[in-house]
Design a protein around this motif. Sequence first.
Motif, short mmCIF file in Angstrom:
data_model
loop_
_atom_site.label_atom_id
_atom_site.label_comp_id
_atom_site.label_asym_id
_atom_site.label_seq_id
_atom_site.Cartn_x
_atom_site.Cartn_y
_atom_site.Cartn_z
N LEU A 191 0.83 -1.21 0.00
CA LEU A 191 0.00 0.00 0.00
C LEU A 191 0.86 1.26 0.00
CD1 LEU A 191 -2.77 -1.11 2.52
CD2 LEU A 191 -3.02 -0.83 0.04
N ILE A 192 1.94 1.23 0.77
CA ILE A 192 2.87 2.36 0.78
C ILE A 192 3.50 2.52 -0.61
CG2 ILE A 192 5.09 3.16 1.68
CD1 ILE A 192 4.25 1.85 4.39
N GLY A 193 3.90 1.40 -1.20
CA GLY A 193 4.56 1.41 -2.50
C GLY A 193 3.71 1.98 -3.63
N ILE A 194 2.40 1.86 -3.51
CA ILE A 194 1.52 2.40 -4.56
C ILE A 194 0.87 3.72 -4.11
CG2 ILE A 194 1.13 0.18 -5.68
CD1 ILE A 194 -1.62 0.06 -4.31
N ASN A 195 1.46 4.30 -3.06
CA ASN A 195 1.07 5.63 -2.56
C ASN A 195 -0.40 5.75 -2.15
OD1 ASN A 195 3.65 6.87 -2.82
ND2 ASN A 195 3.32 6.88 -5.04
N GLU A 196 -0.91 4.71 -1.50
CA GLU A 196 -2.28 4.79 -0.98
C GLU A 196 -2.31 5.70 0.25
OE1 GLU A 196 -5.04 3.81 -2.23
OE2 GLU A 196 -4.36 2.44 -3.78
N SER A 197 -3.47 6.24 0.53
CA SER A 197 -3.67 7.10 1.70
C SER A 197 -4.09 6.23 2.88
CB SER A 197 -4.74 8.14 1.40
OG SER A 197 -5.00 8.90 2.55
N ILE A 198 -3.15 5.97 3.77
CA ILE A 198 -3.41 5.12 4.94
C ILE A 198 -3.58 6.04 6.14
CG2 ILE A 198 -2.55 3.22 6.35
CD1 ILE A 198 -0.69 2.61 3.84
N VAL A 199 -4.81 6.09 6.68
CA VAL A 199 -5.09 7.02 7.78
C VAL A 199 -4.54 6.51 9.11
CG1 VAL A 199 -7.06 8.12 6.67
CG2 VAL A 199 -7.43 6.11 8.12
N ALA A 200 -4.41 5.20 9.26
CA ALA A 200 -3.83 4.60 10.46
C ALA A 200 -3.65 3.11 10.24
CB ALA A 200 -4.70 4.84 11.69
N VAL A 201 -2.76 2.54 11.05
CA VAL A 201 -2.56 1.10 11.08
C VAL A 201 -2.89 0.63 12.49
CG1 VAL A 201 -0.86 -0.76 10.98
CG2 VAL A 201 -0.81 1.06 9.28
N VAL A 202 -3.77 -0.35 12.58
CA VAL A 202 -4.11 -0.97 13.86
C VAL A 202 -3.40 -2.31 13.87
CG1 VAL A 202 -5.95 -1.78 15.38
CG2 VAL A 202 -6.37 0.16 13.84
N THR A 203 -2.58 -2.52 14.90
CA THR A 203 -1.80 -3.74 14.97
C THR A 203 -1.70 -4.20 16.42
OG1 THR A 203 0.26 -4.79 14.23
CG2 THR A 203 0.44 -2.57 15.13
#
Length: 97
Positions: free
Chosen positions: A20-32
């Motif tokens: 997702l980072i590699g294709i420049n998606e807009s990630i508002v947060a990661v829950v882990t």
Amino acid sequence: MTKILLFAYSAAGHACLEHLIGINESIVAVVTHKDNPQETLWFPSVAELAAKHAIPVLTPENPNDPLFIEQLKGLQPDLILSSYYRQMLGEEILALP
């Protein structure tokens, strides 16, 4: 751009986030899940990758806790993805987008 909320853990979650980072998606947060310093991890850390890219990292004990869900509502995600996250997500979370 679609705002993605990603629930992720382990190698599969790391690979998903990396893509997702590699294709420049807009990630508002990661829950882990919290990385346990007592545990020998054989897979890369989702939290470390997200932090490296200035993506907010959330590590709730219970993702279905009403207070945590209120926090997620503020992110206004358009899409929720889950990749090897170890807890079931309730209807309130799934209804956020």
